[in-house]
Design a protein around this motif. Structure first.
Motif, PDB file in Angstrom:
ATOM      1  N   UNK A   7       0.822  -1.200   0.000  1.00  0.00           N
ATOM      2  CA  UNK A   7       0.000   0.000   0.000  1.00  0.00           C
ATOM      3  C   UNK A   7       0.852   1.244   0.000  1.00  0.00           C
ATOM      4  N   UNK A  52      -0.047   1.901  -4.040  1.00  0.00           N
ATOM      5  CA  UNK A  52      -1.255   2.713  -3.895  1.00  0.00           C
ATOM      6  C   UNK A  52      -2.169   2.072  -2.858  1.00  0.00           C
ATOM      7  N   UNK A  53      -2.450   2.791  -1.767  1.00  0.00           N
ATOM      8  CA  UNK A  53      -3.254   2.180  -0.700  1.00  0.00           C
ATOM      9  C   UNK A  53      -4.634   1.738  -1.163  1.00  0.00           C
ATOM     10  N   UNK A  54      -5.153   2.349  -2.218  1.00  0.00           N
ATOM     11  CA  UNK A  54      -6.478   1.959  -2.685  1.00  0.00           C
ATOM     12  C   UNK A  54      -6.476   0.517  -3.180  1.00  0.00           C
TER      13      UNK A  54
END
Lengths: 285, 415, 321
Positions: free
Chosen positions: A255, A259-261
């Motif tokens: 993440x 990308x943490x999403x």
């Protein structure tokens, strides 16, 4: 660079929480081939028990650990005796679905009697953060991790060194053979469900020191837990333990770096790739 | 056959007690069960209190408080029929239709989540029933050229702009520049829309967006998210969250020692359960809001309403409650001027709404709808700051009850 | 598998006639909505059965196909103004290709591993769509209100057209399922379910037949997704790609009867009707009593009718002979 190390440390911390949650679930799965969908809800019950002990009797969550363990052990055995055992003869799907029904019931019943509002425990023996040359270490999370390691070792030792534990392992490995050897598999089932639930009760007490508590908190951990258990392999305590840490680290580092999403997607992709290569999970048989 | 039995049940139908002579039924859609139940119940309490004031006799400067019921309709009382949406758009559609066609409501309010309001108001538009929304914030709701839909509260575009106006005012007051912002948001319809607006206004107001961070609201851990924010070193962190992530992020901000110049937040941080859960850790966060208890200083009526609420429910009045509180008054006012509950007459009356600022609990000039979009042109957000574990208005500066504390005091410097 | 006797045909015809007249009798839009949802979930349940009930692959990821169907037709409509009917087929094709692509490497996963893999797949799809700007990402897609017509697949003045279309879709799914179950393929699928290895020894191309089942299942589920998009007129990952929908599909199939053709239809009729009406009648109080009842019902049916309601009825009537 420092942030990267911080992320690794935090990944380990949350990973160890996952491990503790996972070993209870994998024990039940290994012994009975039942994926307990209500696992998250048992966690929620454990968290609420610690909360009420704190709110009504001023008991620090750490001391609620034994209470939770016993209470959830009994709850687990109760649910096994009166509900799960009835579906053990039937199709596998019925076993899956019955625990799902239980999970809906428990979560909504909790919302009814305790209201859907959020609770938290404020002044506990453990709070605060250590700063170790720039790396922040949350004390409650650290203690939870220690608790996870201790409990996992305890379970591991129990399974290999006590009569009952060995019986459980025997049933896990080969149910029919265990029956022939005179092991009361129904009693082992009941015990395993109880122990698995007790473990999650311990996790609840530890989480209650720093996490928010509300009737639907089970959903936050449940899905990741199933993935970890499957990743680690059917019934393997070491597998669940390792997989928990792995997921925690991959999720956090992944993440942070990407990308943490997509955090969860990375974890699920890791699961898929692992089972494509090794269909029985990391340490399953 | 099972289906035949079901058909019989359907045919029998269900409705509440037969309407007494002078009762106006309006429908309210909220997430009364499920994850957002706590919020839904907040909204329900707000609407209930509004109706109680309208129906009863209260010495308050609110429309129809001093009368009992709607004067021009023979003192007819308002009754709210509630429906549980569980936060799902398809339920919004179904319940809206059911309330209108079976319960025969003459208007709808709700539904808090914009995705649900979207489908519910679509049903209302098809069935030609007025829908007055005072709690959903997606800008798209008033961009559809709908005839029957009206919105009282500000939308996320306005509120995002308010946040940047605050920053600019702050820069002027402090004499120091603020350069960079991190835009952090939960990744569903709400957060994504907010982020879009914030990015647009950041550009317009001349701020550099150094982090654009979407995350899953139900994450069990947000270390990586906070880590990414820290690596971007923003001056200001703008965060659109629901309550679970607001709590989790607050704890993680503290744990990882993130100290920007300030936090500008939305929604989750002003939920009734936020402060009781994070307690003193919530201090110094700024939230956009359409309501604060300290408005009572300039408008005593607000204090009286808040006291009524506290007495009735034993909890303080919060922002969600305040939002849902408005819609019944707007409808009552329209019914009264139209002297009818006929949808076309009510819509015409709604278009002519002009409730003055001193008769609402919000700090706006009043309630007046734009003839095309049906958005309340006076709706906007103030900035409140959590100080001493309570919400205080800090902007606009001339309406503030306290000075904003800026920059954000370091975590370790607090007691 | 029961054969079609004259008596059963007559009974089936009567039920069908009832279903056709039903919405004219029950004129309330809510009642019609419940029936439409019932048919929609019944269709998905029947489609699930092809994989789960017959071939033993318990998929908890059907929502991925549902969502892909919804998104494909909506995206094509919004971007290229392509008819939703074409979008329907396109969505089905894309869903089945994706199903094959994911099904192939998963085809030798057993039991719970497969189930979790299907969940993983569903969640990955959801997360991807949630971040994919071209298809609206988290904001979703709104289908604009167009002129009411069959060609536009959109109706405003009445739900009846939606009702009959969904019923037709359901009948199609039931017919496909019936055909599969009585054909050679159905025979092979059941062999695979009984024993993976045994089937292989018997020369059944396990992988190929599993893929067929998965692909057909995906196509049908995607059709239901397109219908949803055209009916509700707003889709986002939170409403058409969440695990809860997959679980609902499994519940409908399992509680109705997981290896019967009509089981999921009965399951949907019970579960959907009950949950919709209990929410409408009890939900407004906010106590959650309707969900508690729902959970209890699921638990009780799995305990005492593990073959599902319809499955139990069939074994009862068969035993009676």
């Amino acid at each position: 660079m420092e942030q990267l190390v911080q992320q690794l440390v935090n990944g380990l911390l949350i990973g160890l929480v996952y491990s503790l949650l996972a070993i209870g679930l994998t024990l039940i799965w290994g012994v009975m081939n039942v994926l307990n969908f209500a696992h998250g809800e048992f966690l929620m019950i454990g968290m609420f028990m610690s909360y009420w002990l704190y709110a009504l009797a001023g008991v620090d969550p750490l001391f609620s650990i034994p209470v939770n363990a016993v209470a959830l052990f009994l709850l687990g055995m109760f649910i096994y005796r009166y509900i799960i055992s009835k579906v053990m003869q039937g199709p596998a799907l019925a076993q899956l679905v019955v625990t799902f029904g239980i999970s809906i019931f428990i979560a909504n019943f909790a919302a009814l009697i305790w209201t859907p509002n959020f609770r938290s425990i404020e002044h506990t023996l453990l709070s605060g953060t250590w700063d170790i040359s720039g790396i922040k270490l949350s004390i409650p999370k650290f203690v939870t991790s220690i608790g996870s390691v201790v409990t996992s070792c305890g379970v591991f030792w129990f399974l290999r060194n006590t009569r009952t534990g060995k019986a459980i392992l025997a049933v896990e490995m080969d149910r029919e053979a265990a029956l022939i050897m005179g092991i009361n598999t129904d009693r082992i089932n009941s015990l395993s469900f109880g122990i698995g639930s007790a473990l999650v009760g311990v996790a609840g007490a530890l989480l209650a020191t720093h996490y928010y508590i509300y009737p639907f908190v089970g959903g936050t951990f449940g899905l990741t837990c199933f993935c970890i258990v499957a990743l680690g392999g059917f019934g393997s305590i070491e597998g669940a333990f390792i997989a928990g840490i792995l997921v925690g680290v991959v999720q956090t580092l992944g993440g942070y770096i990407f990308n943490p999403a997509y955090k969860l997607a990375i974890v699920f992709a890791m699961y898929l790739i692992t089972v494509w290569i090794r269909p029985q999970g990391l340490r399953g048989w | 056959m099972v289906l035949a039995v079901c058909a019989m049940i359907l045919a029998l139908g269900v409705s509440h007690a037969p309407a007494q002579q002078k009762v106006i039924k309006i429908g309210a859609l909220y997430p009364l069960t499920g994850n957002l139940a706590a919020t839904g119940m907040d909204c329900k309490r707000g609407a209930d209190l509004a109706v109680e004031i309208i129906n009863g006799k209260f010495d308050l400067n609110l429309p129809f408080a001093k009368d009992e019921g709607i004067p021009n309709l023979g003192e007819a009382k308002i009754e709210i029929i509630y429906a549980d949406t569980k936060g799902e758009p398809k339920n919004g559609l179904a319940e809206a239709e059911r309330l209108i066609t079976q319960e025969k409501v003459v208007a709808l309010i709700g539904a808090y989540q914009s995705a649900v309001t979207k489908t519910a108001s679509q049903a209302a538009e098809r069935l030609k029933i007025p829908y007055v929304c005072s709690d959903s914030s997606s800008p798209t709701l008033t961009e559809r050229d709908f005839k029957y839909f009206f919105r009282v509260s500000p939308h996320d575009g306005t509120m995002a702009r308010n946040q940047f106006e605050f920053l600019k005012d702050l820069e002027t007051k402090m004499g120091k520049k603020i350069k960079t912002v991190a835009i952090v948001y939960e990744n569903t319809e709400f957060g994504a829309n907010v982020a879009k607006m914030q990015k647009q206004y950041a550009k317009e107001f001349g701020y550099e967006v150094v982090a654009d961070l979407a995350y899953a609201a139900n994450a069990s851990d947000v270390t990586s998210e906070v880590g990414k924010i820290m690596s971007a070193k923003p001056d200001v962190v703008m965060h659109a969250a629901y309550i679970t992530d607001a709590i989790l992020f607050t704890k993680t901000f503290k744990e990882m020692n993130l100290v920007p110049q300030g936090f500008l937040t939305m929604a989750g941080y002003v939920e009734s359960d936020y402060l009781p859960t994070v307690k003193s850790d919530g201090n110094y966060f700024l939230v956009r809001s359409t309501f604060a208890l300290d408005l009572a200083k300039k408008k005593p009526m607000v204090g009286q309403v808040a006291e009524l609420y506290q007495k009735k429910y034993n909890i303080p009045m919060g922002e969600n409650t305040a939002r849902s509180f408005s819609a019944p008054f707007v409808l009552a006012d329209a019914f009264n001027r139209a002297k009818s509950t006929d949808p076309e007459a009510v819509v015409k009356a709604l278009l002519e709404t002009n409730i003055p600022g001193d008769q609402i609990i919000n700090p706006w000039k009043g309630i007046q709808f734009d003839p095309k979009s049906h958005q309340n042109i006076h709706a906007s957000a103030m900035l409140v700051q959590i100080l001493d574990q309570a919400y205080y208005t800090v902007w606009p500066f001339d309406a503030a009850s306290r000075d904003a504390v800026w920059p954000f005091p370091p975590w370790k410097d607090r007691k | 598998m029961s054969t079609i006797t004259g008596k059963r045909l007559a009974l089936g015809g009567a039920v069908l006639a009832l279903l056709i007249i039903l919405p004219l009798v029950v004129a309330s839009p809510f009642g019609q909505h419940v029936m439409i949802l019932t048919f929609m979930f019944a269709m998905c349940g029947v489609a699930w059965n092809l994989m789960g009930g017959y071939a033993g692959m318990f998929s908890f990821g059907q929502v991925a196909f549902f969502g892909i169907g919804a998104y494909t037709s909506s995206f094509l409509l919004l971007t290229f103004n392509i008819s939703p009917w074409f979008g329907l087929v396109a969505g089905g094709v894309i869903a089945s290709l994706l199903a094959a692509a994911i099904g192939y490497p998963c085809s030798n996963l057993r039991g719970h591993y497969f189930a979790i893999a299907s969940i993983a797949f569903g969640e990955i799809i959801r997360i991807v769509f949630n971040n994919w700007q071209t298809v609206g990402a988290a904001e979703g897609l709104t289908i604009p209100m167009m002129k009411e017509s069959l060609a536009n697949f959109m109706f405003h003045s009445s739900k009846l057209p939606y009702y009959y279309i969904m019923l037709a879709f359901l009948l199609l799914a039931v017919a496909v399922c019936y055909w599969v179950s009585t054909s050679k393929m159905g025979y092979y699928l059941r062999a695979i379910k009984e024993g993976h290895d045994i089937a292989q020894v018997l020369g059944v191309n396990v992988v190929r037949y599993r893929l067929y089942a998965i692909m057909i299942s995906a196509f049908l589920t995607a059709m239901a997704g397109t219908f949803y998009a055209q009916y509700i007129l707003y889709i986002d990952p939170e409403s058409v790609m969440i695990l809860a929908i997959s679980v609902q599909i499994v519940l409908v199939a399992m509680l109705g009867g997981a290896n019967t053709v009509l089981g999921p239809v009965v399951g949907a009729a019970i579960l959907i009707t009950l949950s919709e009406y209990s929410r409408a009648w009890l939900g407004y109080k906010g106590t959650g009593v309707d969900m508690i009842a729902y959970g209890t019902l699921i638990t009780i049916i799995s305990m005492y009718l593990p073959n599902g309601v319809w499955g139990s009825i069939i074994s009862l009537t068969e035993r009676g002979k």
